[in-house]
Design an enzyme around this catalytic site. Structure first.
Site, mmCIF file in Angstrom:
data_model
loop_
_atom_site.group_PDB
_atom_site.id
_atom_site.type_symbol
_atom_site.label_atom_id
_atom_site.label_comp_id
_atom_site.label_asym_id
_atom_site.label_seq_id
_atom_site.Cartn_x
_atom_site.Cartn_y
_atom_site.Cartn_z
ATOM 1 N N LYS A 90 0.763 -1.112 0.045
ATOM 2 C CA LYS A 90 0.212 -0.044 0.124
ATOM 3 C C LYS A 90 0.611 1.347 -0.015
ATOM 4 O O LYS A 90 2.021 0.743 0.623
ATOM 5 C CB LYS A 90 -0.804 0.356 1.613
ATOM 6 C CG LYS A 90 -1.822 1.624 1.391
ATOM 7 C CD LYS A 90 -3.858 0.876 0.534
ATOM 8 C CE LYS A 90 -4.068 2.069 0.664
ATOM 9 N NZ LYS A 90 -3.323 2.814 -0.661
ATOM 10 N N GLN A 111 7.519 4.120 4.001
ATOM 11 C CA GLN A 111 5.686 3.647 3.731
ATOM 12 C C GLN A 111 5.265 2.387 5.024
ATOM 13 O O GLN A 111 5.027 1.809 5.517
ATOM 14 C CB GLN A 111 5.367 3.078 2.732
ATOM 15 C CG GLN A 111 3.578 3.168 2.662
ATOM 16 C CD GLN A 111 3.884 4.497 2.121
ATOM 17 O OE1 GLN A 111 3.966 5.046 1.004
ATOM 18 N NE2 GLN A 111 1.863 5.093 2.676
ATOM 19 N N LYS A 126 5.184 1.841 -2.552
ATOM 20 C CA LYS A 126 5.223 3.238 -3.447
ATOM 21 C C LYS A 126 5.160 3.419 -5.118
ATOM 22 O O LYS A 126 6.384 2.197 -5.475
ATOM 23 C CB LYS A 126 5.685 3.809 -3.066
ATOM 24 C CG LYS A 126 5.926 5.074 -3.406
ATOM 25 C CD LYS A 126 5.077 6.063 -2.117
ATOM 26 C CE LYS A 126 4.912 7.454 -2.300
ATOM 27 N NZ LYS A 126 3.703 8.343 -1.540
ATOM 28 N N ASP A 166 -0.151 11.014 -4.258
ATOM 29 C CA ASP A 166 0.637 11.524 -4.292
ATOM 30 C C ASP A 166 1.065 12.940 -4.801
ATOM 31 O O ASP A 166 0.260 13.479 -5.844
ATOM 32 C CB ASP A 166 2.679 11.058 -3.965
ATOM 33 C CG ASP A 166 3.217 11.496 -2.977
ATOM 34 O OD1 ASP A 166 3.259 11.004 -1.960
ATOM 35 O OD2 ASP A 166 4.719 11.350 -3.577
ATOM 36 N N THR A 210 -4.444 13.800 5.466
ATOM 37 C CA THR A 210 -3.394 13.747 5.698
ATOM 38 C C THR A 210 -2.467 14.676 6.170
ATOM 39 O O THR A 210 -2.054 14.651 7.926
ATOM 40 C CB THR A 210 -1.878 13.664 3.623
ATOM 41 O OG1 THR A 210 -2.280 12.433 3.674
ATOM 42 C CG2 THR A 210 -0.926 13.770 4.440
ATOM 43 N N SER A 377 -6.845 5.671 3.731
ATOM 44 C CA SER A 377 -7.100 4.664 2.995
ATOM 45 C C SER A 377 -7.156 3.280 3.380
ATOM 46 O O SER A 377 -8.280 2.473 2.195
ATOM 47 C CB SER A 377 -5.712 4.714 2.105
ATOM 48 O OG SER A 377 -5.492 5.921 1.296
HETATM 49 P P1 NDP Z 1 0.740 17.674 -4.486
HETATM 50 O O1 NDP Z 1 1.379 17.228 -5.869
HETATM 51 O O2 NDP Z 1 -0.459 18.179 -4.109
HETATM 52 O O3 NDP Z 1 1.276 19.043 -3.747
HETATM 53 C C1 NDP Z 1 2.613 18.666 -3.856
HETATM 54 C C2 NDP Z 1 3.011 20.922 -3.182
HETATM 55 O O4 NDP Z 1 4.337 21.263 -2.982
HETATM 56 C C3 NDP Z 1 2.793 21.241 -4.680
HETATM 57 O O5 NDP Z 1 2.907 23.270 -4.018
HETATM 58 C C4 NDP Z 1 4.274 21.465 -5.093
HETATM 59 O O6 NDP Z 1 4.574 22.811 -5.851
HETATM 60 C C5 NDP Z 1 5.260 21.514 -3.780
HETATM 61 N N1 NDP Z 1 6.318 20.570 -4.187
HETATM 62 C C6 NDP Z 1 6.793 19.780 -4.936
HETATM 63 N N2 NDP Z 1 8.000 19.432 -5.597
HETATM 64 C C7 NDP Z 1 8.767 20.776 -5.431
HETATM 65 C C8 NDP Z 1 9.782 20.786 -4.972
HETATM 66 N N3 NDP Z 1 10.860 20.315 -5.864
HETATM 67 N N4 NDP Z 1 10.543 22.018 -4.675
HETATM 68 C C9 NDP Z 1 9.129 23.190 -3.977
HETATM 69 N N5 NDP Z 1 8.262 22.859 -3.717
HETATM 70 C C10 NDP Z 1 7.647 20.964 -4.860
HETATM 71 O O7 NDP Z 1 1.082 16.858 -3.233
HETATM 72 P P2 NDP Z 1 0.532 16.405 -2.013
HETATM 73 O O8 NDP Z 1 0.129 17.620 -1.080
HETATM 74 O O9 NDP Z 1 -0.327 15.577 -2.131
HETATM 75 O O10 NDP Z 1 1.960 15.686 -1.561
HETATM 76 C C11 NDP Z 1 2.952 16.891 -0.423
HETATM 77 C C12 NDP Z 1 3.435 15.727 0.272
HETATM 78 O O11 NDP Z 1 3.004 14.564 0.785
HETATM 79 C C13 NDP Z 1 5.412 14.993 -0.206
HETATM 80 O O12 NDP Z 1 5.511 14.548 0.428
HETATM 81 C C14 NDP Z 1 4.282 13.130 -0.623
HETATM 82 O O13 NDP Z 1 5.081 12.309 -0.625
HETATM 83 C C15 NDP Z 1 3.315 13.801 1.037
HETATM 84 N N6 NDP Z 1 2.270 12.640 1.737
HETATM 85 C C16 NDP Z 1 1.395 12.658 0.854
HETATM 86 C C17 NDP Z 1 0.030 12.503 0.740
HETATM 87 C C18 NDP Z 1 -1.135 12.514 0.800
HETATM 88 O O14 NDP Z 1 -2.191 11.644 1.043
HETATM 89 N N7 NDP Z 1 -1.204 12.888 -0.355
HETATM 90 C C19 NDP Z 1 0.420 10.840 2.561
HETATM 91 C C20 NDP Z 1 1.436 11.405 2.438
HETATM 92 C C21 NDP Z 1 2.329 11.742 2.671
HETATM 93 P P3 NDP Z 1 4.210 23.075 -7.338
HETATM 94 O O15 NDP Z 1 2.850 23.280 -7.056
HETATM 95 O O16 NDP Z 1 5.370 24.248 -7.610
HETATM 96 O O17 NDP Z 1 4.573 21.565 -8.351
#
Ligand code: NDP
Length: 445
Positions: A90, A111, A126, A166, A210, A377
């Site tokens: 998962k 994970q 993943k 993600d 999250t 989830s």
């Molecule tokens: P989204 O795609 O919804 O949002 C990602 C955000 O982070 C955006 O604002 C993006 O900016 C920014 N970002 C991504 N890459 C970079 C980078 N290299 N440098 C600076 N900013 C960056 O993703 P999520 O919110 O779902 O995920 C965010 C984090 O949370 C990740 O680490 C993910 O692994 C973790 N996570 C997510 C879960 C979920 O349920 N979605 C569960 C557990 C952990 P921009 O729009 O400019 O790209």
């Protein structure tokens, strides 16, 4: 690090060259595990760590697709099925140009422990692709998702491997992926993916889980020092799924979130981020933070720079790995920080974590603090299995109980192993022992 673990670590690093994020995740876990091996020599004898660091299966595949102009593109797809001792693999799918095997393996490795900490029957995996969804039309996203699933479908299933979202993979992408899975297999197998739309098998609270969970975890940490979110000045990185819902939850508990970011810069909004506007700009219009600043009087957009330059008492890194380094951590501490909870996976570098811990800052590592997403989830899987759908209130209550449980388990484990208040040790040992016990019980797997 414990000398018995050093040799295992060195072998793992040598066997996986060039995968620096995976190395970082492995080293960080190994640093916590010395005391466990003192008490459980059977884990060393059974080579549990060597087995845990080697994914059960790694799948890498070609993803060809055409853009709206008819040009052919080729991306690379990944699914790393890391560990199934506790349940089906998962973990989410990430679509971002930075994705390569080392990123997928670090995320899959984390994970395993995260999923164990939730107490739910889920293993660790993943996946993702180096596909960049930014600037692509809905039709291009759909064609990419259909091509991706045309290979992935043969490796996943309700009892085998259950992907979710993600970075770069949200409700829209899960919809296209699910549609293609259903079409190829001729089965309406709701439990094969999570993060689905509410009307076709999704769970209420999954989109919020999250971010909400991260704030609930932080609130529990603050309580141990007689504090709460009420009146805190909060700085958040990112402005995607996790960040938006973390901002909403923190503000509902009385905090003021004064800043958030994206990959181009950050906004400062002293009155507190307007969540409805942020969600409209980022989730509905798929726009940039400059659009938010243009429509929100009193807010200010800073191009480039670091959101961690903004003063706050609580920091919630919710963007991506290694976005908060030692210098940024030192600056936050000197500006009056009291707590950090990681909504993202491994957003703090190892030196940042050291700075926080040496300064006595409450620090909740991602594998514990952001586990609310995968836990919900698993609640979606439960609803799919029973063909039921629960209310928002009931599901949120379950999420809250799970996050409080994870907090308490990490705190109790840290106490038990002589590191009171160290949530990194608590999360690593708590997750590891559960998986290691299951692996030994199931024979040489
Ligand atoms: P989204 O795609 O919804 O949002 C990602 C955000 O982070 C955006 O604002 C993006 O900016 C920014 N970002 C991504 N890459 C970079 C980078 N290299 N440098 C600076 N900013 C960056 O993703 P999520 O919110 O779902 O995920 C965010 C984090 O949370 C990740 O680490 C993910 O692994 C973790 N996570 C997510 C879960 C979920 O349920 N979605 C569960 C557990 C952990 P921009 O729009 O400019 O790209």
């Amino acid at each position: 690090m414990d000398s018995r673990l050093e040799a295992v670590r060195d072998t793992v690093l040598a066997r996986n060259p060039g995968e620096k994020e995976f190395h970082q995740a492995v080293i960080e876990v190994f640093e916590s595990l010395g005391p466990v091996h003192d008490r459980h020599p059977e884990f060393l004898e059974g080579a549990v760590l060597e087995r845990l660091c080697e994914p059960e299966r790694q799948i890498i595949f070609r993803v060809p697709w055409t853009d709206d102009a008819g040009r052919v593109h080729v991306n690379r797809g990944f699914r790393v099925e890391f560990n199934s001792a506790l349940g089906p693999y998962k973990g989410g799918l990430r679509f971002h140009p930075s994705v390569y095997l080392g990123i997928v393996k670090f995320l899959g490795f984390e994970q395993i422990f995260k999923n164990a900490l939730t107490g739910m029957p889920i293993g660790g995996g993943k996946g993702g692709s180096d596909f960049d969804p930014r600037g692509r039309s809905d039709a291009e996203i759909m064609r990419f998702c259909q091509s991706f699933m045309t290979e992935l479908y043969r490796h996943i299933g309700e009892y085998t491997d259950v992907p979710a979202g993600d970075i770069g993979v949200g409700g829209r992408e899960i919809g296209y992926l699910f549609g293609q899975y259903k079409r190829i297999t001729n089965r309406y197998e709701s439990g094969v993916l999570t993060g689905k739309g509410i009307s076709w098998g999704g769970s209420l609270v999954r989109p919020e889980a999250t971010g909400y969970g991260t704030v609930i975890f932080a609130q529990e940490m603050l309580k141990t020092r007689g504090q709460s979110f009420d009146g805190q000045r909060v700085v958040v990185s990112g402005s995607g799924n996790v960040a938006i819902h973390a901002i909403a939850k923190a503000q509902s508990l009385g905090a003021t979130v004064v800043a958030c970011s994206d990959s181009a810069g950050y906004i400062v909004d002293e009155a507190g981020i307007d969540v409805a506007l942020l969600s409209q700009v980022k989730e509905v219009e798929r726009g940039r933070l400059t659009d938010y600043a243009a429509r929100r009087p009193g807010s200010n957009h800073v191009a480039g720079g670091s959101v961690w330059d903004v003063t706050g008492t609580v920091a919630l890194p919710c963007a991506t790995q290694n976005e908060l380094d030692g210098d940024a951590a030192a600056k936050l501490v000197s500006n009056g920080l009291i707590a950090v909870a990681e909504g993202a996976n491994m957003p703090s570098t190892r030196s940042a974590v050291s700075v926080f811990q040496e300064a006595g800052i409450l620090f909740g590592p991602g594998k514990a603090a952001n586990a609310g997403g995968v836990a919900t989830s698993a609640l979606e899987m439960q609803q799919n299995a029973s063909r039921d759908s629960w209310s928002f209130e009931y599901t949120e209550q379950r999420l809250t109980e799970i996050m409080v449980g994870i907090h308490d388990r990490c705190a109790a484990t840290a106490d038990e192993y002589g590191a009171p208040g160290n949530y990194v040790v608590g999360a690593n040992i708590g997750g590891f022992v559960k998986v290691a016990d299951a692996m030994l019980a199931q024979g040489l797997i």
